[in-house]
Design a protein around this motif. Structure first.
Motif, PDB file in Angstrom:
ATOM      1  N   HIS A 101      32.577  29.622  37.638  1.00  0.00           N
ATOM      2  CA  HIS A 101      32.078  30.827  37.331  1.00  0.00           C
ATOM      3  C   HIS A 101      30.573  30.481  36.974  1.00  0.00           C
ATOM      4  N   HIS A 103      28.944  30.805  33.758  1.00  0.00           N
ATOM      5  CA  HIS A 103      28.654  30.425  32.331  1.00  0.00           C
ATOM      6  C   HIS A 103      28.087  29.058  32.219  1.00  0.00           C
ATOM      7  N   HIS A 171      38.832  35.572  33.025  1.00  0.00           N
ATOM      8  CA  HIS A 171      38.154  34.978  32.150  1.00  0.00           C
ATOM      9  C   HIS A 171      36.632  35.564  32.315  1.00  0.00           C
ATOM     10  N   ASP A 192      37.746  27.822  33.584  1.00  0.00           N
ATOM     11  CA  ASP A 192      38.177  28.623  32.396  1.00  0.00           C
ATOM     12  C   ASP A 192      39.256  29.530  32.649  1.00  0.00           C
TER      13      ASP A 192
END
Ligand SMILES: [Zn+2]
Length: 251
Positions: A101, A103, A171, A192
């Protein structure tokens, strides 16, 4: 070029938080979890799964976060480019970056790989662009010049079933994981979608879950996979990481 598929695990920094960040209600001292990155060295090309943090999270002994503070940090030699050089892999030889992802602690090292194509779920890219928020999503990390390929759902990276990108939403709206087929069996690089083994043992999602319903389905899927023999490498699990040989081939 390698003749057989090889997997290497690296820690590219530290994630500090209280136990309650992973499982609400858990108490105790601050935990220090890894910020992992993986090299998947395949006869047809080289891929990374996640790339750690950007330069702004770098600290030294004078500026290090105290052990009782929430946050992210990495130190000299821990960035993914340095980790690769340490095992004689040239960062320019990386063909693909699979970001679980977007992040900040999962794509901050993308900048080191101008020759690679980054692969993310289309819905993840849309959210990251729509809702930039320093500390969570920051274009500094994922808008770094290399091509970005957006996919929807599953994707067989080398076309032979040995490295499969699978959606593991929850998440974040477009989180994805990778299943690597090793001779000893399948390994799931979770990212995550599951922070720690304890989240899976207790089937408890952390508070930081964007989509609870999808997150629950993902945990259930992981639980079935684990029962069927898949080994799972969790997102920020300090206890599990202590058992992993870094910079060594993962058998
Ligand atoms: Zn995250």
């Amino acid at each position: 070029m390698t003749e057989v598929l090889r997997l290497f695990a690296f820690n590219c920094g530290w994630f500090q938080c209280r136990p309650g960040y992973f499982i609400e209600g858990d108490e105790g001292d601050y935990l220090r979890g890894p910020v992992p990155s993986y090299l998947i060295d395949h006869p047809k090309g080289r891929a990374l799964f996640d790339t750690g943090m950007g330069a702004r999270y770098r600290r030294d002994c004078e500026t290090a976060l105290p052990a009782n503070k929430f946050g992210l940090q990495w130190f000299e030699g821990m960035d993914i480019a340095a980790r690769l050089r340490a095992i004689d892999v040239d960062p320019t030889s990386i063909d693909w970056i699979v970001n679980s992802h977007l992040h900040v602690d999962h794509c901050g090292g993308n900048v080191h790989f101008p020759n690679a194509t980054a692969i993310v779920q289309a819905r993840e890219f849309a959210v990251a662009c729509d809702r930039p928020e320093p500390g969570l999503y920051d274009a500094l990390d994922f808008d770094t010049g290399q091509p970005m390929r957006t996919i929807e759902g599953e994707f067989d990276l080398f076309g032979d079933g040995s490295v499969r990108i699978v959606p593991t939403y929850g998440h974040t709206p477009g989180h994805q994981s990778v299943i690597v087929k090793l001779t000893r069996g399948d390994v799931l690089l979770a990212g995550d979608c599951c922070y720690t083994e304890r989240n899976l043992d207790t089937m408890v999602l952390p508070k930081a879950t964007a989509d609870i319903e999808q997150g629950r389905l993902t945990l259930e899927r992981l639980s079935r996979m684990r029962a069927a023999g898949t080994r799972i490498l969790f997102g920020h699990d300090g206890r599990q990481w202590a058992t992993i040989r870094e910079n060594a081939r993962f058998e």
